[in-house]
Design a protein around this motif. Structure first.
Motif, mmCIF file in Angstrom:
data_model
loop_
_atom_site.group_PDB
_atom_site.id
_atom_site.type_symbol
_atom_site.label_atom_id
_atom_site.label_comp_id
_atom_site.label_asym_id
_atom_site.label_seq_id
_atom_site.Cartn_x
_atom_site.Cartn_y
_atom_site.Cartn_z
ATOM 1 N N UNK A 126 0.728 -1.257 0.214
ATOM 2 C CA UNK A 126 0.047 0.084 -0.072
ATOM 3 C C UNK A 126 0.905 1.270 0.207
ATOM 4 N N UNK A 127 2.132 1.313 0.463
ATOM 5 C CA UNK A 127 3.029 2.473 0.249
ATOM 6 C C UNK A 127 3.641 2.310 -0.891
ATOM 7 N N UNK A 128 3.631 1.598 -2.052
ATOM 8 C CA UNK A 128 4.439 1.540 -3.263
ATOM 9 C C UNK A 128 3.605 1.906 -4.287
ATOM 10 N N UNK A 129 4.038 2.487 -5.257
ATOM 11 C CA UNK A 129 3.497 2.821 -6.554
ATOM 12 C C UNK A 129 4.257 2.088 -7.725
ATOM 13 N N UNK A 130 3.282 1.335 -8.464
ATOM 14 C CA UNK A 130 3.711 0.329 -9.592
ATOM 15 C C UNK A 130 3.171 0.793 -10.837
ATOM 16 N N UNK A 131 3.897 0.717 -12.000
ATOM 17 C CA UNK A 131 3.802 0.867 -13.351
ATOM 18 C C UNK A 131 3.735 -0.311 -14.074
ATOM 19 N N UNK A 132 2.565 -0.787 -14.596
ATOM 20 C CA UNK A 132 2.476 -2.146 -15.595
ATOM 21 C C UNK A 132 2.310 -1.730 -16.812
ATOM 22 N N UNK A 162 -1.874 2.083 -5.754
ATOM 23 C CA UNK A 162 -1.657 2.847 -6.969
ATOM 24 C C UNK A 162 -0.869 2.099 -7.837
ATOM 25 N N UNK A 163 -1.492 1.384 -8.893
ATOM 26 C CA UNK A 163 -0.978 0.667 -9.819
ATOM 27 C C UNK A 163 -1.628 1.301 -11.272
ATOM 28 N N UNK A 223 5.896 8.906 -11.088
ATOM 29 C CA UNK A 223 6.922 8.311 -10.103
ATOM 30 C C UNK A 223 6.777 7.022 -9.689
ATOM 31 N N UNK A 224 6.719 5.897 -10.359
ATOM 32 C CA UNK A 224 6.555 4.602 -9.726
ATOM 33 C C UNK A 224 7.730 4.045 -9.050
ATOM 34 N N UNK A 225 7.503 3.362 -8.076
ATOM 35 C CA UNK A 225 8.520 2.803 -7.338
ATOM 36 C C UNK A 225 9.242 1.538 -7.958
ATOM 37 N N UNK A 226 8.339 0.757 -8.650
ATOM 38 C CA UNK A 226 8.515 -0.542 -9.370
ATOM 39 C C UNK A 226 7.902 -0.372 -10.785
ATOM 40 N N UNK A 227 8.542 -0.874 -11.767
ATOM 41 C CA UNK A 227 7.920 -1.047 -12.991
ATOM 42 C C UNK A 227 7.889 -2.595 -13.643
ATOM 43 N N UNK A 228 6.872 -3.030 -14.074
ATOM 44 C CA UNK A 228 6.700 -4.202 -14.727
ATOM 45 C C UNK A 228 6.469 -3.994 -15.987
ATOM 46 N N UNK A 229 7.261 -4.899 -17.048
ATOM 47 C CA UNK A 229 7.157 -4.422 -18.339
ATOM 48 C C UNK A 229 7.127 -5.705 -19.304
ATOM 49 N N UNK A 230 6.363 -5.604 -20.465
ATOM 50 C CA UNK A 230 6.597 -6.938 -21.315
ATOM 51 C C UNK A 230 7.797 -6.443 -22.138
#
Length: 190
Positions: free
Chosen positions: A16-22, A44-45, A62-69
């Motif tokens: 809940x304290x992290x921002x993600x970008x998918x 925040x996703x 400003x995501x904390x972690x990025x998931x990418x294809x």
């Protein structure tokens, strides 16, 4: 210096304290990752359907972690990662980038590693594997390396200082940059 021994500590990721970008051109895959992250407690996703849209979302959220294809139109995941790492106007060149792909061939893994990808996941996904990769980038962040041809997480997973094999880094100065911790997303238990 205190060394980290994963077995000695139990950690809880505070999603809940992290921002993600998918980032994925497949709506269904974005939905799967987003649903799993929400299930872990993420609030925040953000999503993007290609690398170009991801760069805009990266700069604004400003995501904390990025998931990418890997394979996407306009800008693929490899080129996107290079831009996030090496662009002069990158909002966070140290962001952990987790590659999520169907490509598991050795040369692809090496190409992703050499582009600055932090972790590598092969589809199909599971909740356990996603959680483990998030925990890895938070609890065990790797230092970053800057050379004339590379900037990203240290590609070596072990601390063998006397290695002289064929993949030994050759020539040029390498700057070692301390790992950036996402302390806001991790709590030590026990």
């Amino acid at each position: 210096m205190i060394e980290f021994h994963p077995a000695a500590f139990m950690y809880r990721v505070e999603y809940h304290r992290l921002r993600f970008l998918v980032v994925d051109d497949n709506t269904y895959m974005r939905r799967i990752v987003k649903t799993l992250l929400h299930g872990f407690g993420a609030r925040e996703v953000f999503e993007a359907e290609d690398g170009a849209a991801a760069l805009d979302a990266f700069a604004s959220h400003y995501p904390d972690i990025v998931f990418t294809d890997w394979e996407m139109p306009l800008i693929n995941g490899i080129d996107m990662a290079k831009l996030m790492r090496c662009s002069d106007n990158s909002v966070n060149p140290y962001v952990p980038i987790i590659m999520v792909t169907v490509h598991s061939e050795r040369h692809r893994v090496i190409e992703a590693r050499d582009a600055g990808i932090t972790e590598f996941l092969v589809k199909p996904l599971s909740a356990q594997v996603i959680h483990q990769r998030v925990l890895n980038v938070i609890a065990q962040p790797r230092p970053f390396i800057r050379t004339t041809t590379y900037f990203g997480p240290d590609r070596r997973r072990t601390k063998a200082t006397e290695y002289n094999g064929p993949e030994r880094r050759a020539g040029g100065h390498a700057e070692l940059i301390a790992p950036r911790k996402l302390a806001a997303g991790l709590v030590q238990e026990g």
